[in-house]
Design an enzyme around this catalytic site. Structure first.
Site, PDB file in Angstrom:
ATOM      1  N   HIS A 108       7.964  -2.724  -0.139  1.00  0.00           N
ATOM      2  CA  HIS A 108       8.294  -1.831   0.280  1.00  0.00           C
ATOM      3  C   HIS A 108       6.522  -1.643   0.408  1.00  0.00           C
ATOM      4  CE1 HIS A 108       8.117   2.408   1.803  1.00  0.00           C
ATOM      5  NE2 HIS A 108       8.003   2.643   0.871  1.00  0.00           N
ATOM      6  N   GLU A 109       5.885  -1.141  -0.848  1.00  0.00           N
ATOM      7  CA  GLU A 109       4.596  -1.912  -1.055  1.00  0.00           C
ATOM      8  C   GLU A 109       3.248  -1.401  -0.377  1.00  0.00           C
ATOM      9  OE1 GLU A 109       3.713   1.393  -2.215  1.00  0.00           O
ATOM     10  OE2 GLU A 109       5.720   1.620  -3.231  1.00  0.00           O
TER      11      GLU A 109
END
Length: 229
Positions: free
Chosen positions: A99-100
């Site tokens: 996600h990051e």
């Protein structure tokens, strides 16, 4: 923001959703933190693999203290992962790391909502800190009644920031899930677990946005009542 009156009931839906969102992220993360990915990749390795596959060799992946303190810093082009995510090889670790990394890909691609959110950071910070203070001063010092309107105007930027954050976070999660599956870092059954973690995390942003919108509505209702007096 912190004083009580009858308009506080407007915040009840946001409070309930926030409590539910916190429960979901905690339970989902803990559940899938116990399930090791078949690939054996750590969060740091998954992030590095995705970055390298997209030519983002200059984006660093670093560990950071705290729990669920993971974030991407667009100013320094660094993905910072909490120790459990950085070193862990669970579905939760890989999902959060991906996600990051999705944010890093957004940045590299010039994703418009992310650019807009970054532009809003300075005024949003001012609005979230100064807005409520100005509103309180305007309410309790009649001679400075104009501060109430100024505070609401400032707080509006903090609300817009929360709303703009939603597409940024959902897009990052969507990118993450696609990349994990396409890169065969997770199997289709494992992706379902990763999706559960990311959906729970996204719910916290929905709760924050709802709280901000309802708080703004509350302030505007208070101001309207003052003007009618």
């Amino acid at each position: 923001m912190f004083f009580w009156d009858s308009t506080m009931v407007l915040l009840i839906p946001a409070i309930l959703l926030s409590l539910y969102a916190q429960f979901k992220i905690s339970s989902s993360y803990k559940k899938y933190a116990k399930i090791r990915s078949r690939s054996g990749l750590t969060g740091a390795q998954a992030a590095r693999t995705i970055l390298n596959n997209h030519g983002l060799y200059d984006v660093k992946v670093e560990p950071i203290g705290g729990s669920l303190s993971d974030h991407y810093d667009p100013r320094t082009r660094v993905i910072r992962l909490s120790q459990d995510v950085y070193q862990g090889s669970s579905l939760s670790s890989i999902a959060v790391a991906a996600h990051e990394t999705g944010h890093a890909l957004q940045h590299a691609a010039g994703y418009a909502p992310m650019q807009l959110r970054s532009a809003f950071v300075p005024v949003a910070n001012i609005g979230s800190s100064a807005g409520p203070l100005l509103i309180i001063l305007g309410l309790f010092i009649p001679a400075f009644d104009w501060l109430l309107q100024l505070g609401i105007f400032a707080f509006t930027f903090a609300v817009l920031f929360q709303v703009i954050t939603l597409p940024v976070e959902y897009n990052a999660s969507g990118r993450a899930l696609s990349l994990l599956q396409e890169g065969q870092m997770l199997g289709s059954d494992e992706v379902r677990g990763a999706r559960s973690v990311l959906n729970a995390a996204a719910l916290t942003y929905v709760a924050a946005a709802l709280a901000a919108v309802l708080q703004l509505a509350r302030f505007m209702l208070i101001a309207s009542g003052r003007s009618d007096d």
